[in-house]
Design a protein around this motif. Structure first.
Motif, PDB file in Angstrom:
ATOM      1  N   GLU A 119       0.850  -1.185   0.000  1.00 21.23           N
ATOM      2  CA  GLU A 119       0.000   0.000   0.000  1.00 21.23           C
ATOM      3  C   GLU A 119       0.887   1.238   0.000  1.00 21.23           C
ATOM      4  OE1 GLU A 119      -3.049   0.272   2.918  1.00 21.23           O
ATOM      5  OE2 GLU A 119      -3.628  -1.799   2.661  1.00 21.23           O
ATOM      6  N   LEU A 120       0.587   2.160  -0.807  1.00 17.43           N
ATOM      7  CA  LEU A 120       1.346   3.393  -0.933  1.00 17.43           C
ATOM      8  C   LEU A 120       0.429   4.574  -0.663  1.00 17.43           C
ATOM      9  CD1 LEU A 120       3.370   2.551  -4.140  1.00 17.43           C
ATOM     10  CD2 LEU A 120       4.215   2.593  -1.809  1.00 17.43           C
ATOM     11  N   PRO A 121       1.032   5.729  -0.327  1.00 14.08           N
ATOM     12  CA  PRO A 121       0.175   6.903  -0.134  1.00 14.08           C
ATOM     13  C   PRO A 121      -0.487   7.299  -1.451  1.00 14.08           C
ATOM     14  CG  PRO A 121       2.487   7.533  -0.011  1.00 14.08           C
ATOM     15  CD  PRO A 121       2.439   6.046  -0.132  1.00 14.08           C
ATOM     16  N   ARG A 122      -1.588   7.951  -1.314  1.00 12.11           N
ATOM     17  CA  ARG A 122      -2.294   8.377  -2.501  1.00 12.11           C
ATOM     18  C   ARG A 122      -1.473   9.425  -3.239  1.00 12.11           C
ATOM     19  NH1 ARG A 122      -7.294  11.426   0.443  1.00 12.11           N
ATOM     20  NH2 ARG A 122      -6.671  10.340   2.294  1.00 12.11           N
ATOM     21  N   PRO A 123      -1.716   9.647  -4.441  1.00 11.26           N
ATOM     22  CA  PRO A 123      -0.963  10.654  -5.167  1.00 11.26           C
ATOM     23  C   PRO A 123      -1.175  12.032  -4.539  1.00 11.26           C
ATOM     24  CG  PRO A 123      -2.272   9.328  -6.681  1.00 11.26           C
ATOM     25  CD  PRO A 123      -2.637   8.910  -5.295  1.00 11.26           C
ATOM     26  N   GLY A 124      -0.105  12.747  -4.266  1.00 10.20           N
ATOM     27  CA  GLY A 124      -0.168  14.059  -3.618  1.00 10.20           C
ATOM     28  C   GLY A 124       0.007  13.942  -2.109  1.00 10.20           C
ATOM     29  N   GLY A 125       0.042  12.769  -1.525  1.00  9.20           N
ATOM     30  CA  GLY A 125       0.287  12.533  -0.114  1.00  9.20           C
ATOM     31  C   GLY A 125      -0.951  12.686   0.754  1.00  9.20           C
ATOM     32  N   PHE A 126      -0.771  12.305   1.991  1.00 11.48           N
ATOM     33  CA  PHE A 126      -1.857  12.419   2.962  1.00 11.48           C
ATOM     34  C   PHE A 126      -1.895  13.839   3.507  1.00 11.48           C
ATOM     35  CE2 PHE A 126      -0.886   7.829   3.341  1.00 11.48           C
ATOM     36  CZ  PHE A 126      -2.137   7.337   3.040  1.00 11.48           C
ATOM     37  N   PRO A 127      -3.037  14.276   3.991  1.00 13.41           N
ATOM     38  CA  PRO A 127      -3.087  15.614   4.602  1.00 13.41           C
ATOM     39  C   PRO A 127      -2.321  15.626   5.939  1.00 13.41           C
ATOM     40  CG  PRO A 127      -5.208  14.505   4.821  1.00 13.41           C
ATOM     41  CD  PRO A 127      -4.356  13.629   3.960  1.00 13.41           C
ATOM     42  N   GLU A 128      -1.912  16.818   6.332  1.00 14.59           N
ATOM     43  CA  GLU A 128      -1.143  16.971   7.586  1.00 14.59           C
ATOM     44  C   GLU A 128      -2.003  16.589   8.780  1.00 14.59           C
ATOM     45  OE1 GLU A 128       0.930  20.556  10.185  1.00 14.59           O
ATOM     46  OE2 GLU A 128       0.166  20.984   8.194  1.00 14.59           O
ATOM     47  N   ILE A 129      -1.397  15.854   9.699  1.00 16.67           N
ATOM     48  CA  ILE A 129      -2.098  15.474  10.919  1.00 16.67           C
ATOM     49  C   ILE A 129      -1.896  16.595  11.939  1.00 16.67           C
ATOM     50  CG2 ILE A 129      -2.199  13.820  12.811  1.00 16.67           C
ATOM     51  CD1 ILE A 129      -1.167  11.731  10.850  1.00 16.67           C
ATOM     52  N   ARG A 130      -2.991  17.129  12.432  1.00 12.93           N
ATOM     53  CA  ARG A 130      -2.894  18.248  13.392  1.00 12.93           C
ATOM     54  C   ARG A 130      -2.715  17.684  14.786  1.00 12.93           C
ATOM     55  NH1 ARG A 130      -7.220  22.700  13.013  1.00 12.93           N
ATOM     56  NH2 ARG A 130      -5.751  23.496  14.517  1.00 12.93           N
ATOM     57  N   TYR A 131      -1.497  17.744  15.257  1.00 12.70           N
ATOM     58  CA  TYR A 131      -1.227  17.292  16.619  1.00 12.70           C
ATOM     59  C   TYR A 131      -0.946  18.468  17.542  1.00 12.70           C
ATOM     60  CZ  TYR A 131       3.646  17.997  15.297  1.00 12.70           C
ATOM     61  OH  TYR A 131       4.817  18.538  14.879  1.00 12.70           O
ATOM     62  N   LYS A 132      -0.769  19.663  17.026  1.00 13.71           N
ATOM     63  CA  LYS A 132      -0.551  20.867  17.840  1.00 13.71           C
ATOM     64  C   LYS A 132      -1.859  21.639  17.938  1.00 13.71           C
ATOM     65  CE  LYS A 132       4.115  22.069  16.318  1.00 13.71           C
ATOM     66  NZ  LYS A 132       4.848  23.174  15.705  1.00 13.71           N
ATOM     67  N   ARG A 133      -1.909  22.491  18.944  1.00 15.81           N
ATOM     68  CA  ARG A 133      -3.049  23.394  19.046  1.00 15.81           C
ATOM     69  C   ARG A 133      -2.595  24.740  18.510  1.00 15.81           C
ATOM     70  NH1 ARG A 133      -5.763  23.189  24.806  1.00 15.81           N
ATOM     71  NH2 ARG A 133      -6.984  24.734  23.720  1.00 15.81           N
ATOM     72  N   TYR A 134      -3.176  25.140  17.472  1.00 20.09           N
ATOM     73  CA  TYR A 134      -2.813  26.423  16.869  1.00 20.09           C
ATOM     74  C   TYR A 134      -3.722  27.497  17.460  1.00 20.09           C
ATOM     75  CZ  TYR A 134      -0.178  23.661  13.557  1.00 20.09           C
ATOM     76  OH  TYR A 134       0.713  22.799  13.001  1.00 20.09           O
TER      77      TYR A 134
END
Length: 124
Positions: free
Chosen positions: A8-23
């Motif tokens: 299994e490979l990432p989809r074309p263009g990559g996965f979206p950023e995982i938000r682990y910080k509180r902005y």
């Protein structure tokens, strides 16, 4: 026949950023401002504490010197009061013992020529 496993490979263009910080927006003063404020408050508090210690020491010194100057006057007052009470006690003794022959008013009961103050209080 052997099947080649497909990875299994990432989809074309990559996965979206995982938000682990509180902005969150920055609120309140920075750490440097807080540290400076606390340092200033502690410095001011220590300065005022030093002033209070100095003031208390001066008041204590004034109290000690006032007592030193007042002690002779208070001792003189106590001596006058003691003398007045002894004279009144002798007069009462003379009145009470007037019918006793050979009684000497005010004579010490001790076999000494030293002055010894009364150790008990005679109420009128």
């Amino acid at each position: 026949m052997s099947a080649v496993p497909q990875q299994e490979l990432p989809r074309p263009g990559g996965f979206p950023e995982i938000r682990y910080k509180r902005y969150l927006p920055k609120l309140g003063p920075s750490g440097l401002v807080l540290f400076s404020g606390i340092t200033l408050m502690c410095t001011f508090g220590l300065y005022r504490t030093g002033q209070g210690i100095h003031e208390r020491r001066e008041l204590e010194r004034e109290k000690v010197w006032s007592r030193i100057y007042l002690i002779p006057m208070l001792q003189a007052e106590a001596d006058r009061d003691t003398y007045r009470r002894e004279v009144a006690a002798r007069e009462r003794e003379a009145q009470i013992m007037k019918n006793v022959k050979g009684w000497k008013v005010g004579e010490s009961v001790y076999n000494s020529k030293r002055y010894t103050p009364q150790t008990h209080v005679v109420l009128p």
